[in-house]
Scaffold this active site. Sequence first.
Site, mmCIF file in Angstrom:
data_model
loop_
_atom_site.group_PDB
_atom_site.id
_atom_site.type_symbol
_atom_site.label_atom_id
_atom_site.label_comp_id
_atom_site.label_asym_id
_atom_site.label_seq_id
_atom_site.Cartn_x
_atom_site.Cartn_y
_atom_site.Cartn_z
ATOM 1 N N HIS A 367 0.824 -1.179 -0.164
ATOM 2 C CA HIS A 367 0.009 -0.052 0.112
ATOM 3 C C HIS A 367 0.917 1.350 -0.318
ATOM 4 O O HIS A 367 0.493 2.321 -0.451
ATOM 5 C CB HIS A 367 -0.936 -0.102 1.100
ATOM 6 N N ARG A 510 -15.189 2.441 -1.013
ATOM 7 C CA ARG A 510 -15.429 1.036 -0.682
ATOM 8 C C ARG A 510 -15.575 0.992 0.703
ATOM 9 O O ARG A 510 -15.056 1.677 1.523
ATOM 10 C CB ARG A 510 -13.836 0.524 -1.205
ATOM 11 N N GLU A 608 -12.144 -9.630 -7.133
ATOM 12 C CA GLU A 608 -10.593 -9.423 -6.899
ATOM 13 C C GLU A 608 -9.941 -11.013 -6.613
ATOM 14 O O GLU A 608 -8.996 -11.086 -5.801
ATOM 15 C CB GLU A 608 -10.071 -8.449 -5.898
ATOM 16 N N ASP A 632 -5.261 -7.642 -6.221
ATOM 17 C CA ASP A 632 -5.527 -8.932 -5.420
ATOM 18 C C ASP A 632 -5.867 -9.851 -6.427
ATOM 19 O O ASP A 632 -5.416 -10.960 -6.088
ATOM 20 C CB ASP A 632 -6.731 -8.651 -4.379
ATOM 21 N N CYS A 679 -10.001 -1.048 -10.926
ATOM 22 C CA CYS A 679 -9.569 -0.072 -10.128
ATOM 23 C C CYS A 679 -8.241 -0.459 -9.575
ATOM 24 O O CYS A 679 -7.548 0.182 -8.671
ATOM 25 C CB CYS A 679 -10.498 0.447 -9.105
HETATM 26 C C1 PEP Z 1 -6.908 -4.262 -5.767
HETATM 27 O O1 PEP Z 1 -6.992 -5.216 -5.024
HETATM 28 O O2 PEP Z 1 -6.866 -4.293 -6.714
HETATM 29 C C2 PEP Z 1 -7.468 -2.991 -5.311
HETATM 30 C C3 PEP Z 1 -7.822 -1.997 -5.783
HETATM 31 O O3 PEP Z 1 -7.616 -2.971 -3.915
HETATM 32 P P1 PEP Z 1 -6.385 -2.560 -2.789
HETATM 33 O O4 PEP Z 1 -5.153 -2.573 -3.674
HETATM 34 O O5 PEP Z 1 -6.695 -1.755 -1.976
HETATM 35 O O6 PEP Z 1 -6.293 -4.091 -2.300
HETATM 36 MG MG MG Z 2 -7.709 -5.363 -3.189
#
Ligand code: PEP
Ligand code: MG
Length: 760
Positions: A367, A510, A608, A632, A679
């Site tokens: 992240h 989300r 995901e 994911d 996304c």
């Molecule tokens: C993903 O998993 O692609 C996503 C957009 O969520 P995050 O990166 O916050 O897990």
């Molecule tokens: Mg994710």
Amino acid sequence: MVTMMLETLRNVVQEVNTAEGLADALGIIVRRVRDAMGTEVCSVYLIDETTGRLVFRATEGLNAGQVGLASLAPGEGLVGLVAEREEPVNLENAESHPRFQLLQDLGEESFHAFLGVPIIHQREVLGVLVVQQRERRRFDESEEAFLVTMSAQLAGVIAHARVTGSVAEQLPGVAAAPARVSGIPGAPGVAIGTAVVVSPVADLFTVPRRLVDDRRRELRAFRNALDAVRADIQAVSDNLRGEMSPEDHALFDVYLGILDDSAIGGEVAAMIKAGHWAQGALAAVMIRHIRHFERMEHSYLRERAVDVKDLGTRVLGYLQDADRVQGRDYPEHTVLVGEELTASALGEVPRERLVGLISVRGSGNSHVAILARAMGVPTVMGAVDLPYTRLQDRELIVDGYNGTVHLNPLSEVRARYQALVDQDQALSRDLESLRDLPCETPDGHRIPLWVNTGLMADVTRSLEQGAEGVGLYRTEVPFLLRERFPSEEEQRQIYREQLEAFAPRPVTMRTLDIGGDKALPYFPIQEDNPFLGWRGIRVTLDHPEIFLAQVRAMLKANEGLNNLRIMLPMISHVAELDEAIQLIRRSHREVVQEGVEVALPPVGVMVEVPAAVYQARALARRADFLSVGSNDLTQYLLAVDRNNARVADLYHSFHPAVLRALQDVASAGREAGKPVSICGELAGDPLAAILLLAMGYDVLSMNATSLTRVKKAVRNIGYQRAREVLEDVMTLDHATAVYQYLERVMREHGLQQFLHGAVS
Ligand code: PEP
Ligand code: MG
């Protein structure tokens, strides 16, 4: 035998880990291996990065005077053979081998038996570890296995020590050796700047070394911290006075005594007077004493190591607090370096001073890397061999395209990077002109570009870059920055800000996505397998009070704006979606009863996990939209942990299986008549954007920095051409082949400037 071997291995690795530099580390290795194997010679040859020659770097048993002088050309001699074949060579009589070559003045003549094993780290041969003996005999299988195991264990340590060696204190007049550390691309771009090392709170073992001019200030800080810790201990001691026997209670005096000037306190003060900053001096002295106590025979004394560590950590905590209050001076071009960088560490550096980030742990999908991309800060993740605690104030080059860090670069390397920095700046200026133009192919196919947000800072940036909506607002970000769950009203205010800033453009919020690598400090989740555990919707359905409060806050924030969309993370069963929709409807009824005038917003599902790909049709029938979380989804499809640097090169976003899944989800949405967006980070890669456009995605949502890059690609490639490219790509079996094909397409359209930043 097995336990003995394990024990020896562990001891050697531990000892090598504490070495001061490469020479020291190699010295320990050759000595300990020779003793453990009972041979007469043990030597290490390492490949020189510039010349490629195998240099004789350490020995026990041969002529030590030749260390650093003798060397072999690549492939020369038996040692060269080991490096070339990447396999052990085990010979009863070395001279009779056709590749044998005697190195002058090493004194090898009388040794016949030879066993050499390669030292390999991250697929790269670093050198060769050799044992030799007078007697003509073949080393037996268990000896060979021992040496191979030793070499595998030591490879990482040697790689680390090699870089540490080139950042160790330099002799005056001697140019520092250039070093390059490989990591993983975190955020594209290149930066040249000064390292500022952040250490996790109160960890003696990660305190960076630093020299200071204002010794008095450091000394004062140290004394203040000591006073504070003494007062704390005194308070505990007073509290317990009535409850302990006087003898036991006397232990507190012993404890306090450790900090006195006549004991450890005095040693720390002396180091500060010699120019070290207080935290560094404290850590060095404390670690020395901890190690000393740990080696004691007597268990009572060994236990004292814990006390010393506790005291040291307490003092360090106060020193760090004082540092934070005073605020740091960040250099004009700050490169933030840390073992595991956090969002709050980034937040402390003024944005205009922050040019680059390096995290020793984590990967491109962590992240913090996502945040860095959103902020447009070149980043390298997973630089595991970086001796980061020694880099304070050093000049560094961060190559976020290739995921490398350069220390002490040669002047031509530095100049090349400076040219790249200039080129990137020119490209950003060029891209700025696209801000207000639509994202449309030359043959008239339009695809809206939305952004992913989390911080308020993203909002301004996104609007500046011409975002048409928010495809993913990560609500966990405001949760992460607090010390407890935010209340419903606090949440309402935060969400209102987001919705207002973008209105009338849609904002996709989300619901709380914690677990996996996102832990709230006040809601710890301890699991062996967190990515397969309690995360996303699984947590919030088990805690409806958290879910309901969040949804109510979103609905209330939406009053009078009506641009809210709600999205659910980690859905792997249709039942989870049904249940979540029930809870959302219930919240809606409640807020309407409270007098809030608001419509039921569209509710979407994140795709995901692979199960959601196969059930995309069923999900699309129940939901208002689908949105692929490719970060994911790739992790779960390929069984590659998105944060694990060791397997990062297996995380291929262009893996044919990933592309197939993406295409299937797009068709499922189309068949059900529901819009499909994406996304994950992939949407922000101009190469991928072309494929996603052709697959029929209705919206691409990405970090703000990628908006104009993707727009440039889309505005240069026709929709029909993109369809042809997709058709060809879907016939390829190999991720690399896909990447190379796309690379050619980009060149063909004059878009090669995006290539070095592309995910492969
Ligand atoms: C993903 O998993 O692609 C996503 C957009 O969520 P995050 O990166 O916050 O897990
Ligand atoms: Mg994710």
